[in-house]
Design a protein around this motif. Structure first.
Motif, PDB file in Angstrom:
ATOM      1  N   ALA A  32       0.829  -1.205   0.000  1.00  0.00           N
ATOM      2  CA  ALA A  32       0.000   0.000   0.000  1.00  0.00           C
ATOM      3  C   ALA A  32       0.863   1.255   0.000  1.00  0.00           C
ATOM      4  O   ALA A  32       2.051   1.227   0.352  1.00  0.00           O
ATOM      5  CB  ALA A  32      -0.921   0.000   1.224  1.00  0.00           C
ATOM      6  N   GLU A  33       0.268   2.385  -0.392  1.00  0.00           N
ATOM      7  CA  GLU A  33       0.973   3.665  -0.334  1.00  0.00           C
ATOM      8  C   GLU A  33       1.348   3.981   1.113  1.00  0.00           C
ATOM      9  O   GLU A  33       0.652   3.595   2.062  1.00  0.00           O
ATOM     10  CB  GLU A  33       0.107   4.788  -0.899  1.00  0.00           C
ATOM     11  CG  GLU A  33       0.833   6.114  -0.973  1.00  0.00           C
ATOM     12  CD  GLU A  33       0.083   7.184  -1.745  1.00  0.00           C
ATOM     13  OE1 GLU A  33       0.669   8.259  -1.946  1.00  0.00           O
ATOM     14  OE2 GLU A  33      -1.078   6.955  -2.143  1.00  0.00           O
ATOM     15  N   GLN A  44      -3.279  16.397   8.667  1.00  0.00           N
ATOM     16  CA  GLN A  44      -3.215  15.722   7.374  1.00  0.00           C
ATOM     17  C   GLN A  44      -2.720  14.290   7.528  1.00  0.00           C
ATOM     18  O   GLN A  44      -3.260  13.367   6.908  1.00  0.00           O
ATOM     19  CB  GLN A  44      -2.300  16.497   6.425  1.00  0.00           C
ATOM     20  CG  GLN A  44      -2.884  17.809   5.934  1.00  0.00           C
ATOM     21  CD  GLN A  44      -1.878  18.624   5.132  1.00  0.00           C
ATOM     22  OE1 GLN A  44      -0.662  18.427   5.247  1.00  0.00           O
ATOM     23  NE2 GLN A  44      -2.369  19.545   4.326  1.00  0.00           N
ATOM     24  N   ILE A  45      -1.715  14.092   8.347  1.00  0.00           N
ATOM     25  CA  ILE A  45      -1.172  12.741   8.554  1.00  0.00           C
ATOM     26  C   ILE A  45      -2.223  11.833   9.170  1.00  0.00           C
ATOM     27  O   ILE A  45      -2.390  10.672   8.747  1.00  0.00           O
ATOM     28  CB  ILE A  45       0.085  12.810   9.434  1.00  0.00           C
ATOM     29  CG1 ILE A  45       1.212  13.520   8.669  1.00  0.00           C
ATOM     30  CG2 ILE A  45       0.535  11.412   9.860  1.00  0.00           C
ATOM     31  CD1 ILE A  45       2.386  13.919   9.526  1.00  0.00           C
ATOM     32  N   VAL A  46      -2.956  12.336  10.147  1.00  0.00           N
ATOM     33  CA  VAL A  46      -4.027  11.555  10.774  1.00  0.00           C
ATOM     34  C   VAL A  46      -5.062  11.149   9.728  1.00  0.00           C
ATOM     35  O   VAL A  46      -5.501   9.987   9.677  1.00  0.00           O
ATOM     36  CB  VAL A  46      -4.684  12.364  11.906  1.00  0.00           C
ATOM     37  CG1 VAL A  46      -6.011  11.727  12.333  1.00  0.00           C
ATOM     38  CG2 VAL A  46      -3.742  12.458  13.102  1.00  0.00           C
ATOM     39  N   GLU A  47      -5.488  12.102   8.880  1.00  0.00           N
ATOM     40  CA  GLU A  47      -6.507  11.802   7.878  1.00  0.00           C
ATOM     41  C   GLU A  47      -5.985  10.848   6.806  1.00  0.00           C
ATOM     42  O   GLU A  47      -6.694   9.936   6.370  1.00  0.00           O
ATOM     43  CB  GLU A  47      -7.003  13.086   7.222  1.00  0.00           C
ATOM     44  CG  GLU A  47      -8.140  12.841   6.228  1.00  0.00           C
ATOM     45  CD  GLU A  47      -8.676  14.114   5.600  1.00  0.00           C
ATOM     46  OE1 GLU A  47      -9.829  14.088   5.140  1.00  0.00           O
ATOM     47  OE2 GLU A  47      -7.925  15.118   5.559  1.00  0.00           O
ATOM     48  N   LEU A  52      -6.160   5.564   4.292  1.00  0.00           N
ATOM     49  CA  LEU A  52      -5.470   4.358   3.815  1.00  0.00           C
ATOM     50  C   LEU A  52      -5.945   3.119   4.561  1.00  0.00           C
ATOM     51  O   LEU A  52      -6.128   2.049   3.966  1.00  0.00           O
ATOM     52  CB  LEU A  52      -3.961   4.529   3.976  1.00  0.00           C
ATOM     53  CG  LEU A  52      -3.267   5.422   2.948  1.00  0.00           C
ATOM     54  CD1 LEU A  52      -1.819   5.674   3.352  1.00  0.00           C
ATOM     55  CD2 LEU A  52      -3.323   4.790   1.551  1.00  0.00           C
ATOM     56  N   HIS A  53      -6.137   3.257   5.870  1.00  0.00           N
ATOM     57  CA  HIS A  53      -6.593   2.117   6.668  1.00  0.00           C
ATOM     58  C   HIS A  53      -8.003   1.691   6.258  1.00  0.00           C
ATOM     59  O   HIS A  53      -8.296   0.488   6.161  1.00  0.00           O
ATOM     60  CB  HIS A  53      -6.553   2.483   8.143  1.00  0.00           C
ATOM     61  CG  HIS A  53      -7.008   1.381   9.055  1.00  0.00           C
ATOM     62  ND1 HIS A  53      -6.488   0.108   9.015  1.00  0.00           N
ATOM     63  CD2 HIS A  53      -7.959   1.365  10.033  1.00  0.00           C
ATOM     64  CE1 HIS A  53      -7.083  -0.645   9.930  1.00  0.00           C
ATOM     65  NE2 HIS A  53      -7.980   0.094  10.538  1.00  0.00           N
ATOM     66  N   GLU A  54      -8.873   2.654   6.016  1.00  0.00           N
ATOM     67  CA  GLU A  54     -10.240   2.324   5.588  1.00  0.00           C
ATOM     68  C   GLU A  54     -10.242   1.706   4.194  1.00  0.00           C
ATOM     69  O   GLU A  54     -11.069   0.837   3.899  1.00  0.00           O
ATOM     70  CB  GLU A  54     -11.099   3.590   5.607  1.00  0.00           C
ATOM     71  CG  GLU A  54     -11.386   4.109   7.008  1.00  0.00           C
ATOM     72  CD  GLU A  54     -12.097   5.455   7.006  1.00  0.00           C
ATOM     73  OE1 GLU A  54     -12.194   6.068   5.915  1.00  0.00           O
ATOM     74  OE2 GLU A  54     -12.536   5.892   8.085  1.00  0.00           O
ATOM     75  N   THR A  55      -9.310   2.134   3.356  1.00  0.00           N
ATOM     76  CA  THR A  55      -9.218   1.596   1.999  1.00  0.00           C
ATOM     77  C   THR A  55      -8.636   0.188   1.995  1.00  0.00           C
ATOM     78  O   THR A  55      -9.027  -0.658   1.184  1.00  0.00           O
ATOM     79  CB  THR A  55      -8.347   2.513   1.124  1.00  0.00           C
ATOM     80  OG1 THR A  55      -8.862   3.840   1.170  1.00  0.00           O
ATOM     81  CG2 THR A  55      -8.326   2.034  -0.318  1.00  0.00           C
ATOM     82  N   HIS A  56      -7.681  -0.064   2.902  1.00  0.00           N
ATOM     83  CA  HIS A  56      -7.020  -1.373   2.989  1.00  0.00           C
ATOM     84  C   HIS A  56      -7.175  -1.923   4.410  1.00  0.00           C
ATOM     85  O   HIS A  56      -6.193  -2.013   5.153  1.00  0.00           O
ATOM     86  CB  HIS A  56      -5.539  -1.241   2.634  1.00  0.00           C
ATOM     87  CG  HIS A  56      -5.265  -0.515   1.361  1.00  0.00           C
ATOM     88  ND1 HIS A  56      -5.727  -0.949   0.138  1.00  0.00           N
ATOM     89  CD2 HIS A  56      -4.570   0.626   1.103  1.00  0.00           C
ATOM     90  CE1 HIS A  56      -5.324  -0.120  -0.814  1.00  0.00           C
ATOM     91  NE2 HIS A  56      -4.625   0.839  -0.250  1.00  0.00           N
ATOM     92  N   LEU A  92      -0.592   1.469  11.412  1.00  0.00           N
ATOM     93  CA  LEU A  92      -2.005   1.295  11.733  1.00  0.00           C
ATOM     94  C   LEU A  92      -2.545   0.113  10.948  1.00  0.00           C
ATOM     95  O   LEU A  92      -2.388   0.052   9.729  1.00  0.00           O
ATOM     96  CB  LEU A  92      -2.782   2.568  11.380  1.00  0.00           C
ATOM     97  CG  LEU A  92      -4.287   2.578  11.670  1.00  0.00           C
ATOM     98  CD1 LEU A  92      -4.555   2.424  13.160  1.00  0.00           C
ATOM     99  CD2 LEU A  92      -4.916   3.868  11.150  1.00  0.00           C
ATOM    100  N   GLY A  93      -3.161  -0.837  11.643  1.00  0.00           N
ATOM    101  CA  GLY A  93      -3.777  -1.969  10.970  1.00  0.00           C
ATOM    102  C   GLY A  93      -3.114  -3.292  11.291  1.00  0.00           C
ATOM    103  O   GLY A  93      -2.191  -3.371  12.096  1.00  0.00           O
TER     104      GLY A  93
END
Length: 239
Positions: A32-33, A44-47, A52-56, A92-93
């Motif tokens: 992942a990116e 911005q980093i938090v978002e 990314l976590h919600e996407t993957h 995260l994840g």
């Protein structure tokens, strides 16, 4: 002024206004990116991490080069995130199933931030990590004492500042693929890591590749991709 028509959402891209996340990268490359935190605000980093976590949701996502403020913001917004203040990373994840082993070898304690970034990156990108610290060439018996661990790895990341000699020494001890990371550790004539970079590029030991100064992330990605595609050790020994 001519205005082009709105093309609508672009497939494989999540547009946040200030960033366009490459959401197809995982499918294209298997990874992942990653959020490069330098120059970005904590919000911005938090978002970006959240998106990314919600996407993957089934993969760990990584942010690097986080300021103290960004680390604190990520820890508050994402309590399950693993934040490393030494390597300045956040994960995260769900961690991946690990394949192969990367040995991250650092010359001195001052190289710890870059080594930690490389180790975290290698794990997120799917390789197990053996972290070997403080085995610089000023005491060669130290690196000789871990030779078996070096030889057992599928790929090596060698992190060193000063004159950067450790990569050549390790490259002459074992025949394991090796990526060298010059660090900006050293006195004035080290020129912020340029001396180590040039020494590693001019290594007389074969099989040594080199990444940019302090680029633990790039080394971790390279090493993990080598390690997770390596043949199982049992097959190597039988052949």
């Amino acid at each position: 002024m001519t205005h082009l028509p709105d093309q609508g959402p672009q497939p494989g891209v999540h547009d946040l206004g200030y960033a366009r996340l490459d959401t197809d990268r995982l499918e294209r490359t298997g990874d992942a990116e990653v959020v490069y935190g330098a120059g970005k605000t904590p919000a911005q980093i938090v978002e970006l991490l959240r998106t990314l976590h919600e996407t993957h949701p089934d993969h760990a996502v990584l942010a690097t080069r986080l300021s103290e403020e960004a680390q604190e913001a990520v820890a508050v917004a994402h309590p399950s995130a693993v934040v490393d203040p030494v390597g300045r990373t956040a994960v995260l994840g769900t961690p991946p199933v690990l394949r192969g082993t990367v040995a991250v070898v650092s010359a001195g304690t001052s190289d710890a931030p870059v080594a930690a970034e490389a180790a975290t990156t290698a794990r997120v990108f799917g390789a197990d990590v053996d972290l070997i610290t403080d085995v610089g060439v000023a005491g060669l018996h130290r690196v000789m004492g871990v030779r078996e661990r070096l030889d057992a790895a599928d790929c090596l990341v060698v992190v060193a500042g000063m004159e950067g000699a450790l990569a050549s020494v390790v490259g002459g001890l074992v025949g394991v693929p090796l990526v060298a990371v010059p660090t900006s550790v050293g006195y004035g004539a080290s020129f912020g890591g340029v001396a180590a970079l040039l020494a590693m590029l001019n290594s007389c030991a074969p099989g040594v590749s080199v990444v940019n100064i302090d680029n633990g992330f790039g080394a971790g990605v390279f090493a993990a991709r080598v390690a997770r595609r390596a043949a199982p050790r049992e097959a190597k020994e039988q052949s």
